[in-house]
Design an enzyme around this catalytic site. Structure first.
Site, mmCIF file in Angstrom:
data_model
loop_
_atom_site.group_PDB
_atom_site.id
_atom_site.type_symbol
_atom_site.label_atom_id
_atom_site.label_comp_id
_atom_site.label_asym_id
_atom_site.label_seq_id
_atom_site.Cartn_x
_atom_site.Cartn_y
_atom_site.Cartn_z
ATOM 1 N N TYR A 1 -59.882 71.496 16.838
ATOM 2 C CA TYR A 1 -59.580 71.949 18.414
ATOM 3 C C TYR A 1 -61.025 71.924 19.105
ATOM 4 O O TYR A 1 -61.932 72.451 18.478
ATOM 5 C CB TYR A 1 -58.978 73.400 18.481
ATOM 6 C CG TYR A 1 -57.604 73.183 17.842
ATOM 7 C CD1 TYR A 1 -56.551 72.852 18.977
ATOM 8 C CD2 TYR A 1 -57.005 73.375 16.687
ATOM 9 C CE1 TYR A 1 -55.306 72.694 18.640
ATOM 10 C CE2 TYR A 1 -55.712 73.205 16.410
ATOM 11 C CZ TYR A 1 -54.769 72.864 17.333
ATOM 12 O OH TYR A 1 -53.380 72.833 16.705
ATOM 13 N N GLU B 1 -53.496 67.196 14.729
ATOM 14 C CA GLU B 1 -53.649 68.337 15.793
ATOM 15 C C GLU B 1 -54.901 68.541 16.459
ATOM 16 O O GLU B 1 -55.949 68.244 15.838
ATOM 17 C CB GLU B 1 -53.593 69.787 15.029
ATOM 18 C CG GLU B 1 -51.995 70.171 14.524
ATOM 19 C CD GLU B 1 -51.970 71.632 14.186
ATOM 20 O OE1 GLU B 1 -52.720 72.644 14.525
ATOM 21 O OE2 GLU B 1 -51.136 72.000 13.413
ATOM 22 N N GLN C 1 -50.089 71.178 22.170
ATOM 23 C CA GLN C 1 -48.597 70.742 21.950
ATOM 24 C C GLN C 1 -48.030 70.105 23.227
ATOM 25 O O GLN C 1 -48.538 70.308 24.305
ATOM 26 C CB GLN C 1 -47.939 71.989 21.307
ATOM 27 C CG GLN C 1 -48.377 72.516 20.097
ATOM 28 C CD GLN C 1 -47.639 73.322 19.251
ATOM 29 O OE1 GLN C 1 -46.232 73.477 19.534
ATOM 30 N NE2 GLN C 1 -48.196 74.163 18.422
ATOM 31 N N GLU D 1 -43.989 72.757 17.911
ATOM 32 C CA GLU D 1 -43.743 73.883 16.919
ATOM 33 C C GLU D 1 -42.905 75.211 17.434
ATOM 34 O O GLU D 1 -42.862 75.405 18.659
ATOM 35 C CB GLU D 1 -45.287 74.587 16.464
ATOM 36 C CG GLU D 1 -45.108 75.575 15.547
ATOM 37 C CD GLU D 1 -46.498 75.890 14.963
ATOM 38 O OE1 GLU D 1 -46.630 76.612 14.172
ATOM 39 O OE2 GLU D 1 -47.646 75.399 15.606
ATOM 40 N N ASN E 1 -48.926 71.873 5.561
ATOM 41 C CA ASN E 1 -49.845 71.892 7.073
ATOM 42 C C ASN E 1 -50.993 73.142 6.649
ATOM 43 O O ASN E 1 -50.787 74.121 6.300
ATOM 44 C CB ASN E 1 -48.905 72.403 8.274
ATOM 45 C CG ASN E 1 -49.925 72.869 9.356
ATOM 46 O OD1 ASN E 1 -50.477 72.090 9.829
ATOM 47 N ND2 ASN E 1 -49.956 74.210 9.539
ATOM 48 N N GLU E 2 -52.134 72.720 6.955
ATOM 49 C CA GLU E 2 -53.320 73.658 6.867
ATOM 50 C C GLU E 2 -53.327 74.626 5.602
ATOM 51 O O GLU E 2 -53.453 75.659 5.641
ATOM 52 C CB GLU E 2 -53.466 74.466 8.232
ATOM 53 C CG GLU E 2 -53.797 73.747 9.425
ATOM 54 C CD GLU E 2 -54.006 74.548 10.755
ATOM 55 O OE1 GLU E 2 -53.964 75.834 10.716
ATOM 56 O OE2 GLU E 2 -54.287 73.871 11.563
#
Length: 515
Positions: free
Chosen positions: A263, A318, A367, A46, A194-195
Protein backbone atom coordinates in the site's frame (compact mmCIF):
# COMPACT_ATOMS: atom_id res chain seq x y z
CA UNK A 1 27.53 52.34 -16.47
CA UNK A 2 27.58 49.98 -13.55
CA UNK A 3 25.57 46.75 -13.93
CA UNK A 4 23.96 45.13 -10.92
CA UNK A 5 24.54 41.51 -11.97
CA UNK A 6 22.35 39.84 -9.28
CA UNK A 7 19.48 42.18 -10.09
CA UNK A 8 19.88 41.59 -13.82
CA UNK A 9 19.78 37.84 -13.32
CA UNK A 10 16.68 38.17 -11.18
CA UNK A 11 14.91 40.25 -13.83
CA UNK A 12 15.89 37.87 -16.61
CA UNK A 13 14.55 34.82 -14.80
CA UNK A 14 11.51 36.34 -13.13
CA UNK A 15 8.27 34.63 -14.12
CA UNK A 16 10.10 32.52 -16.70
CA UNK A 17 10.21 28.75 -16.79
CA UNK A 18 13.21 27.27 -18.53
CA UNK A 19 12.14 25.40 -21.66
CA UNK A 20 11.65 21.76 -20.83
CA UNK A 21 13.70 19.21 -22.72
CA UNK A 22 11.73 16.74 -24.82
CA UNK A 23 11.48 13.27 -23.35
CA UNK A 24 12.65 10.94 -26.12
CA UNK A 25 10.94 7.54 -25.87
CA UNK A 26 12.06 4.51 -27.82
CA UNK A 27 9.23 2.04 -28.53
CA UNK A 28 10.48 -1.48 -29.23
CA UNK A 29 8.19 -3.07 -31.78
CA UNK A 30 10.69 -5.37 -33.43
CA UNK A 31 10.37 -8.35 -31.12
CA UNK A 32 7.29 -10.04 -29.71
CA UNK A 33 6.59 -8.88 -26.18
CA UNK A 34 4.75 -10.67 -23.38
CA UNK A 35 0.98 -10.50 -23.12
CA UNK A 36 -0.36 -8.04 -20.57
CA UNK A 37 -2.73 -10.28 -18.65
CA UNK A 38 -6.17 -8.75 -18.24
CA UNK A 39 -6.03 -10.08 -14.68
CA UNK A 40 -3.61 -7.27 -13.81
CA UNK A 41 -6.76 -5.12 -13.76
CA UNK A 42 -8.47 -7.15 -11.04
CA UNK A 43 -10.52 -5.96 -8.07
CA UNK A 44 -11.20 -6.87 -4.46
CA UNK A 45 -14.37 -7.05 -2.36
CA UNK A 46 -14.05 -7.76 1.36
CA UNK A 47 -16.67 -7.95 4.08
CA UNK A 48 -15.48 -4.59 5.33
CA UNK A 49 -17.48 -1.43 5.96
CA UNK A 50 -19.89 -0.75 3.10
CA UNK A 51 -18.08 -2.82 0.50
CA UNK A 52 -20.59 -5.68 0.44
CA UNK A 53 -23.61 -4.44 2.37
CA UNK A 54 -24.78 -1.14 0.88
CA UNK A 55 -22.13 -1.33 -1.81
CA UNK A 56 -22.55 -4.46 -3.89
CA UNK A 57 -25.52 -5.86 -2.00
CA UNK A 58 -28.68 -4.07 -0.91
CA UNK A 59 -31.04 -7.04 -0.50
CA UNK A 60 -33.90 -8.21 -2.64
CA UNK A 61 -36.41 -5.92 -0.91
CA UNK A 62 -34.47 -2.74 -1.64
CA UNK A 63 -36.02 -0.02 -3.81
CA UNK A 64 -32.61 0.34 -5.45
CA UNK A 65 -32.75 -1.64 -8.73
CA UNK A 66 -31.17 -5.03 -8.06
CA UNK A 67 -30.89 -8.60 -9.18
CA UNK A 68 -31.16 -11.03 -6.28
CA UNK A 69 -30.13 -8.18 -4.00
CA UNK A 70 -27.09 -7.08 -6.02
CA UNK A 71 -27.41 -3.45 -7.06
CA UNK A 72 -27.36 -3.16 -10.83
CA UNK A 73 -25.86 0.32 -11.14
CA UNK A 74 -22.67 -1.02 -9.55
CA UNK A 75 -22.77 -4.12 -11.77
CA UNK A 76 -23.15 -2.03 -14.91
CA UNK A 77 -20.35 0.34 -13.89
CA UNK A 78 -17.95 -2.54 -13.26
CA UNK A 79 -18.94 -4.32 -16.44
CA UNK A 80 -17.94 -1.18 -18.32
CA UNK A 81 -14.48 -1.65 -16.80
CA UNK A 82 -14.40 -5.25 -18.07
CA UNK A 83 -13.18 -6.32 -14.65
CA UNK A 84 -11.39 -9.64 -15.18
CA UNK A 85 -11.58 -11.01 -11.64
CA UNK A 86 -12.93 -10.20 -8.19
CA UNK A 87 -11.29 -11.36 -4.96
CA UNK A 88 -13.53 -12.32 -2.00
CA UNK A 89 -14.27 -12.52 0.98
CA UNK A 90 -11.00 -10.95 2.20
CA UNK A 91 -8.58 -9.75 3.32
CA UNK A 92 -8.35 -10.24 7.03
CA UNK A 93 -12.01 -11.26 7.10
CA UNK A 94 -11.22 -14.39 5.08
CA UNK A 95 -9.38 -16.07 7.94
CA UNK A 96 -12.40 -15.78 10.22
CA UNK A 97 -14.94 -16.72 7.52
CA UNK A 98 -16.49 -20.19 7.46
CA UNK A 99 -18.17 -20.59 4.11
CA UNK A 100 -20.86 -23.02 5.29
CA UNK A 101 -22.28 -20.19 7.44
CA UNK A 102 -23.19 -18.41 4.19
CA UNK A 103 -25.20 -21.07 2.36
CA UNK A 104 -28.77 -22.32 2.68
CA UNK A 105 -31.85 -20.27 3.67
CA UNK A 106 -30.75 -16.78 4.72
CA UNK A 107 -32.98 -16.82 7.78
CA UNK A 108 -31.14 -19.89 9.08
CA UNK A 109 -27.63 -18.54 8.67
CA UNK A 110 -25.70 -17.77 11.86
CA UNK A 111 -24.39 -14.28 12.60
CA UNK A 112 -20.90 -13.41 13.71
CA UNK A 113 -19.12 -10.27 14.90
CA UNK A 114 -16.75 -8.80 12.32
CA UNK A 115 -13.92 -8.13 14.77
CA UNK A 116 -11.51 -6.94 12.11
CA UNK A 117 -13.62 -4.17 10.67
CA UNK A 118 -15.69 -2.05 13.02
CA UNK A 119 -17.04 -4.76 15.35
CA UNK A 120 -20.30 -4.87 13.43
CA UNK A 121 -22.72 -7.75 12.99
CA UNK A 122 -22.15 -9.99 9.96
CA UNK A 123 -25.38 -11.88 9.25
CA UNK A 124 -23.95 -13.95 6.37
CA UNK A 125 -26.81 -12.94 4.09
CA UNK A 126 -24.24 -12.52 1.33
CA UNK A 127 -22.49 -15.86 0.87
CA UNK A 128 -20.99 -18.20 -1.68
CA UNK A 129 -24.03 -18.44 -3.99
CA UNK A 130 -24.56 -14.68 -3.84
CA UNK A 131 -20.94 -13.91 -4.68
CA UNK A 132 -20.46 -16.46 -7.45
CA UNK A 133 -23.80 -15.60 -9.07
CA UNK A 134 -22.79 -11.92 -8.87
CA UNK A 135 -19.55 -12.77 -10.68
CA UNK A 136 -21.63 -14.24 -13.47
CA UNK A 137 -23.62 -10.98 -13.60
CA UNK A 138 -20.35 -9.08 -13.77
CA UNK A 139 -18.94 -11.47 -16.39
CA UNK A 140 -15.83 -11.79 -14.26
CA UNK A 141 -13.79 -14.63 -12.77
CA UNK A 142 -14.06 -15.26 -9.03
CA UNK A 143 -10.98 -15.40 -6.81
CA UNK A 144 -11.81 -17.08 -3.50
CA UNK A 145 -9.57 -16.51 -0.49
CA UNK A 146 -9.68 -19.51 1.82
CA UNK A 147 -9.62 -19.57 5.62
CA UNK A 148 -6.26 -20.90 6.77
CA UNK A 149 -5.96 -18.91 9.99
CA UNK A 150 -8.97 -20.49 11.77
CA UNK A 151 -10.10 -23.06 9.21
CA UNK A 152 -9.05 -26.57 8.24
CA UNK A 153 -7.84 -28.34 5.09
CA UNK A 154 -11.15 -30.23 5.08
CA UNK A 155 -13.09 -26.95 5.03
CA UNK A 156 -11.14 -25.74 2.00
CA UNK A 157 -11.43 -29.09 0.21
CA UNK A 158 -15.19 -29.09 0.79
CA UNK A 159 -15.49 -25.52 -0.55
CA UNK A 160 -13.69 -26.51 -3.74
CA UNK A 161 -15.95 -29.52 -4.20
CA UNK A 162 -19.07 -27.50 -3.39
CA UNK A 163 -18.28 -24.83 -5.97
CA UNK A 164 -16.56 -26.73 -8.80
CA UNK A 165 -17.47 -30.43 -8.82
CA UNK A 166 -20.41 -31.83 -10.86
CA UNK A 167 -23.61 -32.70 -9.03
CA UNK A 168 -23.90 -36.33 -7.97
CA UNK A 169 -20.17 -36.86 -7.48
CA UNK A 170 -19.96 -36.32 -3.72
CA UNK A 171 -21.96 -34.89 -0.79
CA UNK A 172 -20.77 -31.30 -1.33
CA UNK A 173 -22.06 -30.88 -4.92
CA UNK A 174 -25.29 -32.55 -3.84
CA UNK A 175 -25.60 -29.98 -1.05
CA UNK A 176 -25.06 -27.24 -3.61
CA UNK A 177 -27.90 -28.66 -5.70
CA UNK A 178 -30.16 -28.76 -2.64
CA UNK A 179 -29.40 -25.06 -2.18
CA UNK A 180 -30.58 -24.26 -5.69
CA UNK A 181 -27.54 -24.56 -7.93
CA UNK A 182 -27.30 -27.73 -10.02
CA UNK A 183 -24.35 -26.78 -12.25
CA UNK A 184 -20.95 -25.98 -10.74
CA UNK A 185 -19.39 -22.56 -11.08
CA UNK A 186 -16.07 -21.98 -12.78
CA UNK A 187 -13.72 -21.07 -9.91
CA UNK A 188 -10.07 -21.23 -10.90
CA UNK A 189 -8.30 -18.87 -8.48
CA UNK A 190 -7.85 -19.99 -4.85
CA UNK A 191 -5.91 -18.05 -2.24
CA UNK A 192 -4.47 -20.32 0.45
CA UNK A 193 -4.77 -17.88 3.33
CA UNK A 194 -4.25 -14.13 3.47
CA UNK A 195 -1.45 -12.14 5.12
CA UNK A 196 -0.35 -15.19 7.10
CA UNK A 197 2.43 -13.02 8.57
CA UNK A 198 -0.23 -10.80 10.19
CA UNK A 199 -4.00 -11.03 10.60
CA UNK A 200 -3.98 -14.44 8.92
CA UNK A 201 -2.25 -16.06 11.88
CA UNK A 202 0.94 -14.12 12.76
CA UNK A 203 2.93 -17.03 11.38
CA UNK A 204 6.62 -17.34 10.70
CA UNK A 205 7.47 -17.90 7.04
CA UNK A 206 8.79 -21.39 7.74
CA UNK A 207 5.63 -22.37 9.60
CA UNK A 208 3.33 -20.98 6.91
CA UNK A 209 5.28 -22.79 4.17
CA UNK A 210 4.52 -26.09 5.91
CA UNK A 211 0.89 -25.12 6.50
CA UNK A 212 0.54 -24.11 2.85
CA UNK A 213 1.89 -27.46 1.67
CA UNK A 214 -0.68 -29.26 3.81
CA UNK A 215 -3.66 -27.21 2.59
CA UNK A 216 -2.59 -27.24 -1.07
CA UNK A 217 -2.22 -31.02 -1.01
CA UNK A 218 -5.96 -31.47 -0.49
CA UNK A 219 -7.12 -28.96 -3.12
CA UNK A 220 -6.86 -31.28 -6.10
CA UNK A 221 -5.70 -34.66 -7.40
CA UNK A 222 -2.13 -35.75 -8.15
CA UNK A 223 -1.83 -33.68 -11.29
CA UNK A 224 -4.14 -30.76 -10.49
CA UNK A 225 -6.39 -31.88 -13.34
CA UNK A 226 -8.86 -29.17 -12.39
CA UNK A 227 -6.16 -26.62 -13.30
CA UNK A 228 -6.70 -24.64 -10.13
CA UNK A 229 -4.47 -21.64 -9.58
CA UNK A 230 -3.29 -21.91 -5.98
CA UNK A 231 -1.94 -18.67 -4.57
CA UNK A 232 0.34 -18.57 -1.54
CA UNK A 233 -0.07 -15.74 0.97
CA UNK A 234 2.89 -13.60 0.01
CA UNK A 235 5.07 -10.88 1.46
CA UNK A 236 4.27 -7.41 2.70
CA UNK A 237 6.29 -4.86 0.73
CA UNK A 238 10.04 -5.39 1.36
CA UNK A 239 9.83 -8.68 3.27
CA UNK A 240 12.08 -10.52 0.82
CA UNK A 241 12.84 -13.25 3.34
CA UNK A 242 9.17 -14.31 3.27
CA UNK A 243 9.30 -14.80 -0.49
CA UNK A 244 12.57 -16.71 -0.32
CA UNK A 245 11.40 -19.09 2.40
CA UNK A 246 8.21 -19.91 0.50
CA UNK A 247 9.93 -20.36 -2.85
CA UNK A 248 12.60 -22.55 -1.26
CA UNK A 249 10.22 -24.79 0.68
CA UNK A 250 7.01 -25.17 -1.35
CA UNK A 251 7.16 -27.82 -4.11
CA UNK A 252 6.39 -26.28 -7.48
CA UNK A 253 3.69 -28.84 -8.20
CA UNK A 254 1.68 -27.38 -5.30
CA UNK A 255 1.81 -23.69 -6.20
CA UNK A 256 0.91 -21.59 -9.23
CA UNK A 257 1.36 -18.08 -7.83
CA UNK A 258 2.68 -16.15 -4.87
CA UNK A 259 1.10 -12.92 -3.65
CA UNK A 260 2.55 -9.53 -2.76
CA UNK A 261 0.83 -6.72 -0.83
CA UNK A 262 1.94 -3.11 -0.95
CA UNK A 263 0.00 0.00 0.00
CA UNK A 264 1.13 3.54 -0.75
CA UNK A 265 1.04 4.63 2.88
CA UNK A 266 2.96 7.66 4.14
CA UNK A 267 3.01 6.60 7.79
CA UNK A 268 0.80 3.90 9.29
CA UNK A 269 0.35 5.98 12.45
CA UNK A 270 -0.41 9.19 10.52
CA UNK A 271 -1.70 8.32 7.08
CA UNK A 272 -3.01 11.80 6.29
CA UNK A 273 -6.34 12.92 4.81
CA UNK A 274 -7.82 11.73 1.53
CA UNK A 275 -8.54 15.36 0.55
CA UNK A 276 -6.97 18.63 1.64
CA UNK A 277 -3.53 17.04 1.78
CA UNK A 278 -0.26 18.94 1.40
CA UNK A 279 2.16 18.63 -1.49
CA UNK A 280 4.57 16.92 0.91
CA UNK A 281 1.92 14.26 1.53
CA UNK A 282 1.26 13.97 -2.20
CA UNK A 283 4.96 13.58 -2.97
CA UNK A 284 5.37 10.94 -0.26
CA UNK A 285 2.39 8.97 -1.57
CA UNK A 286 3.84 8.99 -5.08
CA UNK A 287 7.20 7.83 -3.74
CA UNK A 288 5.53 4.81 -2.10
CA UNK A 289 3.55 4.08 -5.26
CA UNK A 290 6.61 4.14 -7.52
CA UNK A 291 8.38 1.80 -5.11
CA UNK A 292 6.25 -0.94 -6.67
CA UNK A 293 8.77 -1.29 -9.51
CA UNK A 294 11.63 -2.07 -7.12
CA UNK A 295 9.48 -4.45 -5.07
CA UNK A 296 8.41 -6.44 -8.13
CA UNK A 297 11.91 -6.71 -9.51
CA UNK A 298 13.48 -7.81 -6.23
CA UNK A 299 10.76 -10.32 -5.34
CA UNK A 300 10.84 -11.74 -8.87
CA UNK A 301 14.65 -12.07 -8.74
CA UNK A 302 14.26 -14.21 -5.61
CA UNK A 303 11.46 -16.25 -7.15
CA UNK A 304 13.52 -16.97 -10.25
CA UNK A 305 16.43 -18.30 -8.18
CA UNK A 306 14.20 -21.17 -7.05
CA UNK A 307 12.04 -21.43 -10.18
CA UNK A 308 14.25 -21.35 -13.26
CA UNK A 309 11.31 -22.22 -15.51
CA UNK A 310 9.25 -19.34 -14.07
CA UNK A 311 6.25 -21.56 -13.42
CA UNK A 312 5.18 -19.55 -10.36
CA UNK A 313 3.62 -16.17 -11.16
CA UNK A 314 3.55 -13.03 -9.04
CA UNK A 315 0.09 -11.75 -8.02
CA UNK A 316 -0.01 -8.29 -6.42
CA UNK A 317 -3.42 -8.99 -4.97
CA UNK A 318 -3.62 -5.95 -2.67
CA UNK A 319 -2.38 -2.50 -3.62
CA UNK A 320 -3.50 1.13 -3.59
CA UNK A 321 -3.68 4.30 -1.53
CA UNK A 322 -4.61 4.15 2.16
CA UNK A 323 -5.45 7.36 4.03
CA UNK A 324 -7.33 8.42 7.13
CA UNK A 325 -11.07 7.70 6.93
CA UNK A 326 -13.52 10.45 6.11
CA UNK A 327 -14.43 12.55 9.17
CA UNK A 328 -17.43 11.21 11.06
CA UNK A 329 -17.25 7.70 9.60
CA UNK A 330 -16.50 4.44 11.38
CA UNK A 331 -12.69 4.13 11.52
CA UNK A 332 -13.05 0.41 10.90
CA UNK A 333 -14.90 0.96 7.61
CA UNK A 334 -11.90 2.46 5.74
CA UNK A 335 -14.10 4.80 3.71
CA UNK A 336 -12.08 7.49 1.94
CA UNK A 337 -12.51 9.96 -0.89
CA UNK A 338 -10.69 9.53 -4.19
CA UNK A 339 -8.84 12.34 -5.94
CA UNK A 340 -6.49 13.23 -8.77
CA UNK A 341 -3.72 11.95 -6.48
CA UNK A 342 -5.34 8.51 -6.69
CA UNK A 343 -5.57 8.76 -10.47
CA UNK A 344 -1.81 9.43 -10.60
CA UNK A 345 -1.19 6.52 -8.24
CA UNK A 346 -3.36 4.16 -10.28
CA UNK A 347 -1.99 5.18 -13.66
CA UNK A 348 1.66 4.93 -12.60
CA UNK A 349 1.14 1.60 -10.82
CA UNK A 350 -0.73 0.04 -13.73
CA UNK A 351 2.10 1.15 -16.03
CA UNK A 352 4.55 -0.65 -13.74
CA UNK A 353 2.43 -3.81 -13.86
CA UNK A 354 2.15 -3.60 -17.66
CA UNK A 355 5.91 -3.19 -18.02
CA UNK A 356 6.48 -6.28 -15.86
CA UNK A 357 3.85 -8.38 -17.61
CA UNK A 358 6.29 -11.24 -18.10
CA UNK A 359 6.08 -12.05 -14.36
CA UNK A 360 3.12 -10.11 -12.93
CA UNK A 361 0.01 -12.00 -14.01
CA UNK A 362 -2.62 -10.63 -11.61
CA UNK A 363 -3.18 -7.58 -9.42
CA UNK A 364 -6.14 -6.47 -7.31
CA UNK A 365 -6.69 -2.89 -6.29
CA UNK A 366 -8.09 -2.45 -2.79
CA UNK A 367 -11.02 -2.19 -3.03
CA UNK A 368 -13.83 -2.04 -5.58
CA UNK A 369 -16.63 -0.23 -3.70
CA UNK A 370 -16.64 2.18 -0.73
CA UNK A 371 -13.35 0.97 0.78
CA UNK A 372 -9.83 2.43 0.41
CA UNK A 373 -8.98 3.35 -3.21
CA UNK A 374 -12.42 2.46 -4.51
CA UNK A 375 -13.50 2.81 -8.12
CA UNK A 376 -17.14 3.25 -7.07
CA UNK A 377 -18.68 5.09 -4.10
CA UNK A 378 -22.31 4.74 -3.03
CA UNK A 379 -24.61 6.59 -0.66
CA UNK A 380 -28.08 5.07 -0.35
CA UNK A 381 -29.46 5.15 -3.92
CA UNK A 382 -26.66 7.39 -5.24
CA UNK A 383 -23.52 6.16 -6.95
CA UNK A 384 -20.48 7.94 -8.33
CA UNK A 385 -17.42 6.98 -10.35
CA UNK A 386 -14.08 8.01 -8.88
CA UNK A 387 -10.97 9.27 -10.72
CA UNK A 388 -9.48 5.81 -10.18
CA UNK A 389 -12.48 4.29 -11.98
CA UNK A 390 -11.77 6.45 -15.00
CA UNK A 391 -8.13 5.34 -15.11
CA UNK A 392 -9.18 1.68 -15.13
CA UNK A 393 -11.69 2.38 -17.90
CA UNK A 394 -9.10 4.30 -19.96
CA UNK A 395 -6.59 1.45 -19.61
CA UNK A 396 -8.94 -1.34 -20.79
CA UNK A 397 -7.28 -1.51 -24.26
CA UNK A 398 -4.19 -2.96 -22.55
CA UNK A 399 -6.16 -6.06 -21.46
CA UNK A 400 -4.53 -9.15 -23.05
CA UNK A 401 -2.62 -6.97 -25.51
CA UNK A 402 1.03 -7.44 -26.45
CA UNK A 403 3.42 -5.31 -24.42
CA UNK A 404 5.50 -2.86 -26.44
CA UNK A 405 8.56 -2.19 -24.27
CA UNK A 406 9.55 1.46 -23.92
CA UNK A 407 12.81 3.05 -22.81
CA UNK A 408 13.47 6.67 -21.88
CA UNK A 409 15.04 8.93 -19.30
CA UNK A 410 12.32 10.62 -17.28
CA UNK A 411 12.54 14.23 -16.17
CA UNK A 412 12.35 14.70 -12.42
CA UNK A 413 9.54 15.91 -10.21
CA UNK A 414 11.38 17.70 -7.42
CA UNK A 415 10.01 18.78 -4.07
CA UNK A 416 12.07 20.18 -1.18
CA UNK A 417 15.28 18.72 -2.53
CA UNK A 418 13.90 15.24 -3.24
CA UNK A 419 13.16 13.89 -6.72
CA UNK A 420 11.01 11.26 -8.37
CA UNK A 421 10.60 10.28 -12.02
CA UNK A 422 7.84 12.54 -13.32
CA UNK A 423 6.84 10.56 -16.40
CA UNK A 424 5.53 7.00 -16.52
CA UNK A 425 4.68 5.23 -19.79
CA UNK A 426 3.49 1.82 -20.94
CA UNK A 427 2.44 0.73 -24.42
CA UNK A 428 0.72 -2.22 -26.05
CA UNK A 429 -0.50 -3.53 -29.40
CA UNK A 430 -3.74 -5.43 -29.89
CA UNK A 431 -4.54 -8.18 -32.40
CA UNK A 432 -5.68 -5.64 -34.99
CA UNK A 433 -2.33 -3.83 -34.84
CA UNK A 434 -3.73 -0.82 -32.99
CA UNK A 435 -1.24 0.64 -30.51
CA UNK A 436 -2.16 2.17 -27.16
CA UNK A 437 0.07 4.40 -25.07
CA UNK A 438 -0.65 5.35 -21.46
CA UNK A 439 1.32 8.33 -20.14
CA UNK A 440 1.30 9.70 -16.60
CA UNK A 441 2.87 12.95 -15.39
CA UNK A 442 2.89 13.04 -11.59
CA UNK A 443 4.58 16.47 -11.47
CA UNK A 444 2.38 18.81 -9.47
CA UNK A 445 3.09 21.88 -11.61
CA UNK A 446 5.16 21.26 -14.74
CA UNK A 447 4.09 19.84 -18.07
CA UNK A 448 6.55 17.77 -20.11
CA UNK A 449 7.10 17.36 -23.83
CA UNK A 450 7.22 13.74 -24.96
CA UNK A 451 8.24 12.30 -28.31
CA UNK A 452 7.76 8.59 -28.94
CA UNK A 453 9.64 6.91 -31.77
CA UNK A 454 6.93 4.74 -33.33
CA UNK A 455 8.41 4.41 -36.81
CA UNK A 456 8.32 0.62 -36.60
CA UNK A 457 4.56 0.59 -36.03
CA UNK A 458 3.57 2.33 -39.31
CA UNK A 459 0.94 4.47 -37.61
CA UNK A 460 -1.06 7.17 -39.39
CA UNK A 461 -3.82 8.36 -37.05
CA UNK A 462 -3.98 9.09 -33.32
CA UNK A 463 -6.71 10.02 -30.86
CA UNK A 464 -6.85 10.03 -27.11
CA UNK A 465 -8.32 10.90 -23.74
CA UNK A 466 -6.95 12.85 -20.79
CA UNK A 467 -7.86 12.86 -17.11
CA UNK A 468 -6.74 15.76 -14.97
CA UNK A 469 -8.16 18.28 -12.53
CA UNK A 470 -7.73 21.85 -11.37
CA UNK A 471 -5.94 20.63 -8.23
CA UNK A 472 -4.28 17.52 -6.85
CA UNK A 473 -7.25 16.84 -4.59
CA UNK A 474 -9.96 17.46 -7.19
CA UNK A 475 -12.61 14.78 -6.72
CA UNK A 476 -16.18 13.79 -7.47
CA UNK A 477 -18.97 14.12 -4.93
CA UNK A 478 -22.56 12.94 -4.90
CA UNK A 479 -23.58 16.57 -5.43
CA UNK A 480 -21.08 17.06 -8.28
CA UNK A 481 -20.27 13.59 -9.67
CA UNK A 482 -18.77 14.89 -12.92
CA UNK A 483 -16.09 17.19 -11.54
CA UNK A 484 -13.28 14.84 -12.60
CA UNK A 485 -13.98 12.99 -15.81
CA UNK A 486 -11.95 12.18 -18.95
CA UNK A 487 -12.18 14.40 -22.01
CA UNK A 488 -10.92 14.04 -25.55
CA UNK A 489 -7.22 14.77 -26.05
CA UNK A 490 -6.52 16.16 -29.51
CA UNK A 491 -3.04 17.62 -29.09
CA UNK A 492 -1.00 14.55 -30.02
CA UNK A 493 0.53 14.58 -33.49
CA UNK A 494 2.17 11.96 -35.71
CA UNK A 495 5.05 13.33 -37.78
CA UNK A 496 7.67 11.28 -39.63
CA UNK A 497 7.35 8.26 -37.36
CA UNK A 498 7.30 10.35 -34.19
CA UNK A 499 4.34 10.67 -31.83
CA UNK A 500 4.58 14.07 -30.14
CA UNK A 501 2.60 15.60 -27.31
CA UNK A 502 2.82 17.71 -24.17
CA UNK A 503 1.69 15.93 -21.00
CA UNK A 504 0.19 18.46 -18.56
CA UNK A 505 0.95 18.45 -14.85
CA UNK A 506 -0.88 15.80 -12.77
CA UNK A 507 -2.53 14.17 -15.76
CA UNK A 508 -3.05 10.76 -17.34
CA UNK A 509 -3.32 10.41 -21.11
CA UNK A 510 -4.18 7.28 -23.10
CA UNK A 511 -3.60 7.42 -26.85
CA UNK A 512 -4.99 5.12 -29.52
CA UNK A 513 -2.94 5.02 -32.72
CA UNK A 514 -3.92 3.14 -35.87
CA UNK A 515 -2.30 2.36 -39.20
Amino acid sequence: MRINVPLLLLLLTANLELPAQTVAVQVNSGTEGPTISRHIYGHFAEHLGRSIYGGFYVGEDSEIPNTDGVRMDVVEALRDLKIPNLRWPGGCFADTYHWKDGIGPKEDRPSILNVWWGNVKEDNSFGTHDFLNMCELLDTEPYLSANVGSGTPQELADWIKYTTHPAGTSPMPDLRAENGREEPWDVKFWGIGNEAWGCGGNMRAEYYADIYRRYATFTSDWGNSGELVRIASGASSEDYNWTEVLMKNIPKNLIEAIALHHYSVIDWSAKGPATGFSERQYFSTMREALKMKELIEKHVAIMDQYDLEQRVDLFVDEWGGWYDVEPGTNPGFLYQQNTIRDAMLAGATLNIFNNHADRVKMANIAQAVNVLQAVVLTEEEKMLLTPTYHIFRMYTPHHDAELLPVSFDSPEYTYEGESLPAISISASRDEQGTAHFSLVNIDSERSHQVELDVAGLNLSEVEGEILTGDSLDAHNTFEAPGTVTPVAFTEAALRDGKLQLSVPAHSVIVLRATK
